[in-house]
Write an enzyme that holds these catalytic residues in place. Sequence first.
Site, mmCIF file in Angstrom:
data_model
loop_
_atom_site.group_PDB
_atom_site.id
_atom_site.type_symbol
_atom_site.label_atom_id
_atom_site.label_comp_id
_atom_site.label_asym_id
_atom_site.label_seq_id
_atom_site.Cartn_x
_atom_site.Cartn_y
_atom_site.Cartn_z
ATOM 1 N N GLU A 89 0.745 -1.224 0.119
ATOM 2 C CA GLU A 89 0.150 0.042 0.043
ATOM 3 C C GLU A 89 0.913 1.249 0.016
ATOM 4 O OE1 GLU A 89 -2.690 -0.505 3.314
ATOM 5 O OE2 GLU A 89 -4.207 -1.325 1.978
ATOM 6 N N GLU A 120 7.247 -21.887 8.661
ATOM 7 C CA GLU A 120 7.660 -20.617 9.633
ATOM 8 C C GLU A 120 8.662 -21.327 10.756
ATOM 9 O OE1 GLU A 120 4.840 -20.885 13.506
ATOM 10 O OE2 GLU A 120 3.757 -20.155 11.809
#
Length: 308
Positions: A89, A120
């Site tokens: 963004e 992870e």
Amino acid sequence: MTVPVQAVHVDSPTETRNPRTTDIDLMSTAGILGAINAEDRTVAGAVAAVLPQVARAVDYAVDALRAGGRVHYVGAGTSGRLATLDAAELVPTFNVPADWFIAHHAGGERALRQAVENAEDDDGAGAAEMAAMVQPGDFVLGLTASGRTPYVLGALLAAQRQGAHTGLVSGNAKAAKPAGVDVLIAVDTGPEAIAGSTRMKAGTAQKMILTSFSTATMIKLGRTYSNLMVSMRATNAKLRGRTIRILQEATGMTMADCSDALTEAGGDLKVALVHLLSGEDVKSAAKALHVSGGHVRKALDLVRVRAS
């Protein structure tokens, strides 16, 4: 014989049961939403408590970008998805180069939409990404609700060895500061409404911290004028209309005057703004912005000094 997958007990407040929501499955729909909302209302206070640490991270990021370096986000699961969203963004909002903020997500792009088994837990993968992409002077911000995600901690340790400054946004205020971390942002959001569902309060806290961190960095780098998005990229009709409105709000001039100035400036909102506020021609306004590194207020000061 099947070898069982290793299990790890995570000692974090986000994993414990919340005594305020033990009967949430017996509540009405309105009651469920009210209970979740009551928990959400505690997040802003928890984030406020760590703002001094966020400020240190902002200063590291500003220094890195001013010196030609980059900011890297590192996360897994919800943390990585929120980091990817924030980085994406910034390009249209502040018209920054696409490589100023880089998001590294455990498991890669595929893991943005679906879980990738054991991604992870791979500290080596995180370290390898940093070794390949991080330069001395960069800033690397890791995010983990548990405070222990191996992919993230492996990345931060490797990044520090590469000569980068590092920060960690952790949802585990009980955990000690890990190796490889210069600034620890340990936000205490407490137990989730649904035990262990860190997409809830922990995720909200991460979103708030990321938004504050990146916005403050952009402000310090002159990507705003006052509280206006003067660096935004107008890529559609709504945003083109917003550029005219921003010029009107900043200058008090008519829509026609602002539209003409924007056209004369080749669509560059900052150039049009300095031109309108200073009365100097577009060429002089553009030159002042170049010298000031794109800061509107500094450019205006330069123009005023020349005129005096």
